[in-house]
Every structure is written in C-alpha cells, then in structure tokens.
Design a protein around this motif. Structure first.
Motif, PDB file in Angstrom:
ATOM      1  N   ILE A 127       0.838  -1.209   0.000  1.00  0.00           N
ATOM      2  CA  ILE A 127       0.000   0.000   0.000  1.00  0.00           C
ATOM      3  C   ILE A 127       0.865   1.247   0.000  1.00  0.00           C
ATOM      4  O   ILE A 127       0.618   2.201  -0.752  1.00  0.00           O
ATOM      5  N   VAL A 128       1.893   1.260   0.859  1.00  0.00           N
ATOM      6  CA  VAL A 128       2.782   2.425   0.933  1.00  0.00           C
ATOM      7  C   VAL A 128       3.502   2.635  -0.395  1.00  0.00           C
ATOM      8  O   VAL A 128       3.552   3.752  -0.932  1.00  0.00           O
ATOM      9  N   ALA A 152      -0.302 -12.702  -3.335  1.00  0.00           N
ATOM     10  CA  ALA A 152      -1.465 -11.836  -3.535  1.00  0.00           C
ATOM     11  C   ALA A 152      -1.429 -10.620  -2.605  1.00  0.00           C
ATOM     12  O   ALA A 152      -1.851  -9.524  -2.991  1.00  0.00           O
ATOM     13  N   GLY A 153      -0.913 -10.807  -1.388  1.00  0.00           N
ATOM     14  CA  GLY A 153      -0.883  -9.700  -0.428  1.00  0.00           C
ATOM     15  C   GLY A 153      -0.135  -8.474  -0.944  1.00  0.00           C
ATOM     16  O   GLY A 153      -0.688  -7.361  -0.971  1.00  0.00           O
ATOM     17  N   PRO A 154       1.131  -8.622  -1.359  1.00  0.00           N
ATOM     18  CA  PRO A 154       1.860  -7.454  -1.880  1.00  0.00           C
ATOM     19  C   PRO A 154       1.212  -6.852  -3.122  1.00  0.00           C
ATOM     20  O   PRO A 154       1.164  -5.622  -3.269  1.00  0.00           O
ATOM     21  N   LEU A 155       0.696  -7.708  -4.013  1.00  0.00           N
ATOM     22  CA  LEU A 155       0.055  -7.210  -5.236  1.00  0.00           C
ATOM     23  C   LEU A 155      -1.190  -6.394  -4.899  1.00  0.00           C
ATOM     24  O   LEU A 155      -1.403  -5.305  -5.449  1.00  0.00           O
ATOM     25  N   VAL A 156      -2.011  -6.916  -3.995  1.00  0.00           N
ATOM     26  CA  VAL A 156      -3.215  -6.195  -3.573  1.00  0.00           C
ATOM     27  C   VAL A 156      -2.838  -4.861  -2.942  1.00  0.00           C
ATOM     28  O   VAL A 156      -3.488  -3.836  -3.178  1.00  0.00           O
ATOM     29  N   PHE A 199     -10.035   4.039  -0.380  1.00  0.00           N
ATOM     30  CA  PHE A 199      -9.076   3.031   0.077  1.00  0.00           C
ATOM     31  C   PHE A 199      -9.559   1.593  -0.084  1.00  0.00           C
ATOM     32  O   PHE A 199      -8.841   0.672   0.292  1.00  0.00           O
ATOM     33  N   VAL A 200     -10.753   1.364  -0.602  1.00  0.00           N
ATOM     34  CA  VAL A 200     -11.423   0.077  -0.361  1.00  0.00           C
ATOM     35  C   VAL A 200     -11.083  -1.039  -1.346  1.00  0.00           C
ATOM     36  O   VAL A 200     -11.221  -2.215  -1.005  1.00  0.00           O
ATOM     37  N   VAL A 201     -10.685  -0.729  -2.567  1.00  0.00           N
ATOM     38  CA  VAL A 201     -10.465  -1.762  -3.589  1.00  0.00           C
ATOM     39  C   VAL A 201      -9.010  -1.746  -4.028  1.00  0.00           C
ATOM     40  O   VAL A 201      -8.456  -0.674  -4.296  1.00  0.00           O
ATOM     41  N   TYR A 217     -10.018  -8.489  -0.638  1.00  0.00           N
ATOM     42  CA  TYR A 217      -8.912  -9.380  -0.269  1.00  0.00           C
ATOM     43  C   TYR A 217      -8.967  -9.734   1.214  1.00  0.00           C
ATOM     44  O   TYR A 217      -8.874 -10.915   1.588  1.00  0.00           O
ATOM     45  N   LEU A 218      -9.118  -8.731   2.073  1.00  0.00           N
ATOM     46  CA  LEU A 218      -9.149  -8.989   3.508  1.00  0.00           C
ATOM     47  C   LEU A 218     -10.346  -9.852   3.885  1.00  0.00           C
ATOM     48  O   LEU A 218     -10.251 -10.732   4.747  1.00  0.00           O
TER      49      LEU A 218
END
Length: 248
Positions: free
Chosen positions: A82-83, A132-136, A150-152, A157-158
């Motif tokens: 995200i950052v 998938a986590g880093p990509l998302v 911030f939602v998509v 994913y969460l």
C-alpha cells in the motif's frame, strides 16, 4: 476556502453519517465524506479535511479487539505494498481524479458486494496469500491516489482471508490507517493542507467520532449473519454511489 456556519453544519452532518456507517461495517468514512463534501469543496480539500478523522478513527477501530501484532505480522506485505503503491502513484499518476476511474471502482465494488450477498464465498489460500498480499497492496495504493478511496482491492482481499468479524474490522482499520498515512504527504504536496484546513480537520474529528461510537454500539448488538448482510449491503450502496455520482 472559508468555513462559515453553513459549511460547518454540512460538514458536521456528513461526518456524523459517515462515522456511523464506519462504526457499523468498519469502512465508509472517506468514501461517503469525500463524495458528499465534494458538492461544496474540491475532492483534495475534502481529503485534507479528513486526514485527522481518518487517522484517529482508524486507530480507534484498530485498538478495539484482540492484540494487533498478529495481524501486522500476517498483513505486513500488503501494508508495505500500500505504501509503495501510494508513493509511486503520487509521482506517476496525473493529478486529479478521473471520473471513469471512479465509475469503474464503483462497479467493481458493487459486483463484489453482490457476490458477497450471494452464496459464493471468495477465499485466498495461505499459498496464494504470499504473492497476492503485496500485489493487492500496490494496487490499493494506486487506486487510492487515483480516486481517494481506500477500499479496492484491499477490502475484498481482507474479507477473503476468512477472518473473524472482530479481526476483519481490525484488519480494515489497519489497512485504512496505512493508506491515510501514505496519502498524507501527497495531499500536503498539493498545498491543500492549509492551516485553516488543518484546524478544521481537528474540529471535524468530533462528529466523526460521535457517529462511529453510535455505529459501534449498534454493531455490538447484531449477530454475525446480520453483520455480513450489513457489511456487503454497505459495500453495495457505496459502489452504486461511486458508479453513479460522476454521471449526475
């Protein structure tokens, strides 16, 4: 912009409503607030006004429940993404919000909500979670810069990780807090975080917290099935709102 009494009344009512929705389903404060406040100010001014309410309400959402370090250890690749995605987007994407990007975001959110309200349950396996986590995270950062939302794809994913209701709400707070912190420098760079806006952002915290308190009180009284319907129903309303607002 100048904050007269009518602007204050509108801002207070919007933040009370948005805080209530966030208290019930764990999200919606920036989406509802930026959308409605965009009628009386620019989206960047609205985002700047929400910096302090976003920070404090997400910290509150994150703090209520189980110790959060287990979530941090599990989700840190997503949070780092995200950052990185937000910082890259702030440098690479054109300034301003594309109305077609907002429409597409709303459609995706509404479709995901409809899937959630049906018998279909999306799941992410532990093996897939590694990549998938880093990509998302990166995609969420890019979408945040492009739309201010911030939602998509963070929320779908969460939700697909199979977290409990309490942990899902905490995970959403952690994700949104990371997005808020990462987006703050981009807002400051535009010059929209003036001393007047910063002061107004601090005052805006009161109705946001009041609404969130009321929403959380309601959430604590409803069962898991009702919460699930409220969660996806809220996403559906947010998606329809985002998809149609630029066309109105």
């Amino acid at each position: 912009m100048t904050f007269d009494i009518s602007i204050w009344i509108i801002c207070g009512a919007v933040l009370l409503l948005a805080g209530f929705v966030k208290g019930v389903i764990g999200l919606g404060l920036p989406t509802i607030s930026v959308g409605l406040l965009g009628l009386i100010m620019t989206p960047l001014q609205a985002a700047a006004l929400l910096v302090i309410p976003n920070l404090v309400t997400n910290i509150w959402q994150l703090a209520i429940g189980e110790p959060v370090m287990a979530l941090v250890r599990r989700l840190w690749p997503t949070l780092a993404g995200i950052v990185l995605g937000t910082l890259f987007g702030a440098l690479a994407l054109p300034a301003g919000t594309s109305r077609w990007a907002v429409i597409a975001l709303g459609i995706i959110l509404a479709v995901y909500a409809l899937i959630g309200l049906s018998a279909v349950h999306l799941q992410v396996s532990p093996v897939a979670e590694r990549w998938a986590g880093p990509l998302v995270g990166v995609l969420t950062g890019l979408v945040t810069v492009g739309t201010g939302v911030f939602v998509v794809p963070a929320v779908p994913y969460l939700q697909a990780l199979g977290l409990s209701r309490a942990m899902l709400v905490q995970a959403l707070g952690l994700s949104f807090l990371t997005s808020t912190i990462a987006l703050a420098p981009a807002i400051a760079a535009t010059g929209d975080m003036s001393p007047e806006i910063a002061g107004a952002s601090l005052i805006a915290l009161a109705p946001a917290l009041g609404g969130m308190f009321l929403g959380q009180a309601l959430r604590n009284k409803i069962g898991p099935a009702v919460f699930r319907r409220a969660f996806f129903g809220g996403l559906l309303l947010l998606g329809c709102y985002l998809a149609t607002k630029p066309l109105l």
